[in-house]
Design a protein around this motif. Structure first.
Motif, PDB file in Angstrom:
ATOM      1  N   LEU A 147     -49.278  69.157 -27.921  1.00 39.47           N
ATOM      2  CA  LEU A 147     -50.414  68.846 -27.055  1.00 39.47           C
ATOM      3  C   LEU A 147     -50.232  69.524 -25.697  1.00 39.47           C
ATOM      4  O   LEU A 147     -51.171  70.049 -25.118  1.00 39.47           O
ATOM      5  CB  LEU A 147     -50.524  67.334 -26.859  1.00 39.47           C
ATOM      6  N   MET A 148     -49.001  69.452 -25.196  1.00 42.27           N
ATOM      7  CA  MET A 148     -48.651  70.092 -23.926  1.00 42.27           C
ATOM      8  C   MET A 148     -47.379  70.895 -24.126  1.00 42.27           C
ATOM      9  O   MET A 148     -46.474  70.458 -24.837  1.00 42.27           O
ATOM     10  CB  MET A 148     -48.418  69.063 -22.822  1.00 42.27           C
ATOM     11  N   GLU A 149     -47.330  72.051 -23.466  1.00 39.90           N
ATOM     12  CA  GLU A 149     -46.169  72.915 -23.598  1.00 39.90           C
ATOM     13  C   GLU A 149     -45.933  73.641 -22.273  1.00 39.90           C
ATOM     14  O   GLU A 149     -46.811  74.362 -21.791  1.00 39.90           O
ATOM     15  CB  GLU A 149     -46.406  73.921 -24.726  1.00 39.90           C
ATOM     16  N   CYS A 150     -44.780  73.401 -21.680  1.00 40.26           N
ATOM     17  CA  CYS A 150     -44.437  74.017 -20.394  1.00 40.26           C
ATOM     18  C   CYS A 150     -43.242  74.940 -20.566  1.00 40.26           C
ATOM     19  O   CYS A 150     -42.289  74.612 -21.281  1.00 40.26           O
ATOM     20  CB  CYS A 150     -44.074  72.960 -19.354  1.00 40.26           C
ATOM     21  N   HIS A 151     -43.295  76.086 -19.896  1.00 36.35           N
ATOM     22  CA  HIS A 151     -42.175  77.025 -19.906  1.00 36.35           C
ATOM     23  C   HIS A 151     -41.848  77.431 -18.468  1.00 36.35           C
ATOM     24  O   HIS A 151     -42.708  77.949 -17.754  1.00 36.35           O
ATOM     25  CB  HIS A 151     -42.505  78.274 -20.727  1.00 36.35           C
ATOM     26  N   ASP A 152     -40.613  77.139 -18.054  1.00 34.90           N
ATOM     27  CA  ASP A 152     -40.110  77.544 -16.726  1.00 34.90           C
ATOM     28  C   ASP A 152     -41.029  77.084 -15.597  1.00 34.90           C
ATOM     29  O   ASP A 152     -41.240  77.814 -14.618  1.00 34.90           O
ATOM     30  CB  ASP A 152     -39.921  79.071 -16.673  1.00 34.90           C
ATOM     31  N   LEU A 153     -41.551  75.877 -15.716  1.00 38.86           N
ATOM     32  CA  LEU A 153     -42.463  75.343 -14.702  1.00 38.86           C
ATOM     33  C   LEU A 153     -41.687  75.064 -13.408  1.00 38.86           C
ATOM     34  O   LEU A 153     -40.666  74.376 -13.425  1.00 38.86           O
ATOM     35  CB  LEU A 153     -43.086  74.052 -15.222  1.00 38.86           C
ATOM     36  N   THR A 154     -42.203  75.597 -12.310  1.00 41.95           N
ATOM     37  CA  THR A 154     -41.527  75.463 -11.011  1.00 41.95           C
ATOM     38  C   THR A 154     -42.547  75.118  -9.929  1.00 41.95           C
ATOM     39  O   THR A 154     -43.641  75.674  -9.893  1.00 41.95           O
ATOM     40  CB  THR A 154     -40.792  76.764 -10.633  1.00 41.95           C
ATOM     41  N   ARG A 155     -42.146  74.184  -9.071  1.00 40.45           N
ATOM     42  CA  ARG A 155     -43.008  73.807  -7.940  1.00 40.45           C
ATOM     43  C   ARG A 155     -42.145  73.664  -6.696  1.00 40.45           C
ATOM     44  O   ARG A 155     -41.161  72.935  -6.698  1.00 40.45           O
ATOM     45  CB  ARG A 155     -43.708  72.467  -8.235  1.00 40.45           C
ATOM     46  N   TRP A 156     -42.524  74.403  -5.665  1.00 41.67           N
ATOM     47  CA  TRP A 156     -41.815  74.254  -4.397  1.00 41.67           C
ATOM     48  C   TRP A 156     -42.798  73.949  -3.287  1.00 41.67           C
ATOM     49  O   TRP A 156     -43.992  74.200  -3.403  1.00 41.67           O
ATOM     50  CB  TRP A 156     -40.981  75.489  -4.057  1.00 41.67           C
ATOM     51  N   HIS A 157     -42.293  73.357  -2.230  1.00 44.38           N
ATOM     52  CA  HIS A 157     -43.105  72.943  -1.095  1.00 44.38           C
ATOM     53  C   HIS A 157     -42.757  73.782   0.122  1.00 44.38           C
ATOM     54  O   HIS A 157     -41.718  74.455   0.156  1.00 44.38           O
ATOM     55  CB  HIS A 157     -42.872  71.456  -0.797  1.00 44.38           C
ATOM     56  N   PRO A 158     -43.623  73.794   1.123  1.00 41.31           N
ATOM     57  CA  PRO A 158     -43.326  74.553   2.349  1.00 41.31           C
ATOM     58  C   PRO A 158     -41.944  74.193   2.893  1.00 41.31           C
ATOM     59  O   PRO A 158     -41.542  73.037   2.895  1.00 41.31           O
ATOM     60  CB  PRO A 158     -44.432  74.097   3.315  1.00 41.31           C
ATOM     61  N   GLY A 159     -41.237  75.230   3.328  1.00 40.05           N
ATOM     62  CA  GLY A 159     -39.877  75.021   3.806  1.00 40.05           C
ATOM     63  C   GLY A 159     -38.842  75.326   2.744  1.00 40.05           C
ATOM     64  O   GLY A 159     -37.644  75.200   2.979  1.00 40.05           O
ATOM     65  N   GLY A 160     -39.325  75.735   1.545  1.00 46.41           N
ATOM     66  CA  GLY A 160     -38.409  76.123   0.478  1.00 46.41           C
ATOM     67  C   GLY A 160     -37.830  74.980  -0.329  1.00 46.41           C
ATOM     68  O   GLY A 160     -36.872  75.166  -1.088  1.00 46.41           O
ATOM     69  N   ILE A 161     -38.408  73.771  -0.195  1.00 47.04           N
ATOM     70  CA  ILE A 161     -37.919  72.622  -0.956  1.00 47.04           C
ATOM     71  C   ILE A 161     -38.450  72.709  -2.387  1.00 47.04           C
ATOM     72  O   ILE A 161     -39.653  72.700  -2.608  1.00 47.04           O
ATOM     73  CB  ILE A 161     -38.368  71.299  -0.312  1.00 47.04           C
ATOM     74  N   VAL A 162     -37.532  72.788  -3.349  1.00 44.81           N
ATOM     75  CA  VAL A 162     -37.922  72.899  -4.753  1.00 44.81           C
ATOM     76  C   VAL A 162     -38.027  71.508  -5.358  1.00 44.81           C
ATOM     77  O   VAL A 162     -37.045  70.760  -5.413  1.00 44.81           O
ATOM     78  CB  VAL A 162     -36.912  73.748  -5.543  1.00 44.81           C
ATOM     79  N   ALA A 163     -39.237  71.120  -5.800  1.00 47.28           N
ATOM     80  CA  ALA A 163     -39.460  69.801  -6.395  1.00 47.28           C
ATOM     81  C   ALA A 163     -39.204  69.813  -7.893  1.00 47.28           C
ATOM     82  O   ALA A 163     -38.650  68.863  -8.449  1.00 47.28           O
ATOM     83  CB  ALA A 163     -40.884  69.330  -6.110  1.00 47.28           C
ATOM     84  N   VAL A 164     -39.632  70.894  -8.559  1.00 48.39           N
ATOM     85  CA  VAL A 164     -39.456  71.053 -10.001  1.00 48.39           C
ATOM     86  C   VAL A 164     -38.907  72.452 -10.240  1.00 48.39           C
ATOM     87  O   VAL A 164     -39.453  73.426  -9.723  1.00 48.39           O
ATOM     88  CB  VAL A 164     -40.782  70.844 -10.759  1.00 48.39           C
ATOM     89  N   ARG A 165     -37.847  72.541 -11.045  1.00 43.56           N
ATOM     90  CA  ARG A 165     -37.123  73.803 -11.179  1.00 43.56           C
ATOM     91  C   ARG A 165     -37.018  74.242 -12.646  1.00 43.56           C
ATOM     92  O   ARG A 165     -36.311  73.628 -13.452  1.00 43.56           O
ATOM     93  CB  ARG A 165     -35.723  73.631 -10.595  1.00 43.56           C
ATOM     94  N   ASP A 166     -37.778  75.263 -13.006  1.00 44.65           N
ATOM     95  CA  ASP A 166     -37.650  75.912 -14.318  1.00 44.65           C
ATOM     96  C   ASP A 166     -37.672  74.914 -15.487  1.00 44.65           C
ATOM     97  O   ASP A 166     -36.827  74.974 -16.387  1.00 44.65           O
ATOM     98  CB  ASP A 166     -36.362  76.740 -14.384  1.00 44.65           C
ATOM     99  N   VAL A 167     -38.652  74.013 -15.477  1.00 48.30           N
ATOM    100  CA  VAL A 167     -38.730  72.987 -16.523  1.00 48.30           C
ATOM    101  C   VAL A 167     -39.441  73.527 -17.760  1.00 48.30           C
ATOM    102  O   VAL A 167     -40.534  74.097 -17.671  1.00 48.30           O
ATOM    103  CB  VAL A 167     -39.462  71.734 -15.996  1.00 48.30           C
ATOM    104  N   THR A 168     -38.807  73.344 -18.891  1.00 49.93           N
ATOM    105  CA  THR A 168     -39.406  73.659 -20.185  1.00 49.93           C
ATOM    106  C   THR A 168     -39.504  72.357 -20.977  1.00 49.93           C
ATOM    107  O   THR A 168     -38.520  71.632 -21.128  1.00 49.93           O
ATOM    108  CB  THR A 168     -38.566  74.696 -20.939  1.00 49.93           C
ATOM    109  N   LEU A 169     -40.710  72.056 -21.453  1.00 49.81           N
ATOM    110  CA  LEU A 169     -40.957  70.756 -22.082  1.00 49.81           C
ATOM    111  C   LEU A 169     -42.104  70.867 -23.068  1.00 49.81           C
ATOM    112  O   LEU A 169     -43.123  71.499 -22.784  1.00 49.81           O
ATOM    113  CB  LEU A 169     -41.307  69.720 -21.006  1.00 49.81           C
TER     114      LEU A 169
END
Length: 229
Positions: free
Chosen positions: A7-29
């Motif tokens: 139903l859902m497929e993620c590859h290397d999902l990454t989210r960062w915020h201003p200032g270089g703070i990484v919230a989600v790092r290379d998630v595969t699910l």
């Protein structure tokens, strides 16, 4: 599950915020039909950020996210809204009900962007509330309901549009032990009936009901358990 697309497929999902703070790092699910998945981790580990991207409430900075085979990372905002309203239901810790509106009106709002008439929306909302044992509270204002009742109204609203997957962000966070147990019984029952569910939670007892358990630490996702029976 062989040969059936997730139903859902993620590859290397990454989210960062201003200032270089990484919230989600290379998630595969992968989220497959009929699964009940729990994602645990400490505050600030990235759980809610990941759930927001899974539900198309936020966009990744990098990676690919497919829903029902459609690459949502390349979709327009209009397309993302359509996918979200058609395929995804949300349950949040803070309920997000309008206190001055009745339970019926709050649930009907889950169909606001559907093609159904107002009468059809209200009838579907009534049926959803009755499914969760709230027939006597249909015309009660949301602000007068108990915490457990409000959470059941929130679930009814999330499900009234018949989504493919239910995303829950700390759904028991504002509930006492008794209402937490009742809510878990509801979620397990829905999953056994075929609904796909992803729960983000701090509570290990909540995670224990899931067939698949992931842990997030510093934006990284790792599977820590799966029921293969």
């Amino acid at each position: 599950m062989s040969g059936i697309a997730p139903l859902m497929e993620c590859h290397d999902l990454t989210r960062w915020h201003p200032g270089g703070i990484v919230a989600v790092r290379d998630v595969t699910l992968s989220v497959n039909r009929g699964e009940l998945i729990a994602i645990t981790g400490p505050s600030g580990s990235g759980k809610t950020s990941l759930l927001a991207m899974l539900g198309l409430l936020d966009k990744p900075n990098a990676g690919v996210h497919r829903i029902m085979g459609v690459d949502a990372t390349k979709a327009t905002e209009r397309e993302r809204a359509r996918i979200r309203s058609r395929f995804i239901g949300f349950v949040f810790q803070s309920f997000h009900l309008l206190p001055a509106r009745t339970a019926l009106e709050n649930v009907a709002m889950g169909l606001l962007y559907s093609s159904r008439s107002r009468g059809q929306r209200l009838e579907s909302a009534r049926e959803a509330l009755m499914q969760f044992g709230l027939c006597e509270r249909i015309h009660s204002h949301a602000g007068t309901l108990s915490g457990g009742e409000q959470q059941r109204v929130a679930i009814a609203r999330a499900l009234v549009g018949e989504p493919e997957v239910l995303l829950c962000d700390e759904p028991t966070g504002n509930l006492d032990t008794r209402h937490t147990t009742q809510l878990l019984d509801v979620l397990v029952g829905l999953n056994r009936a075929g609904l796909t569910i992803v729960i983000v939670t701090h509570d290990r007892d909540v995670a224990a009901v899931a067939g698949i358990h992931y842990e997030m630490t510093d934006g990284n996702l790792e599977m820590v358990g799966a029921d293969t029976s």
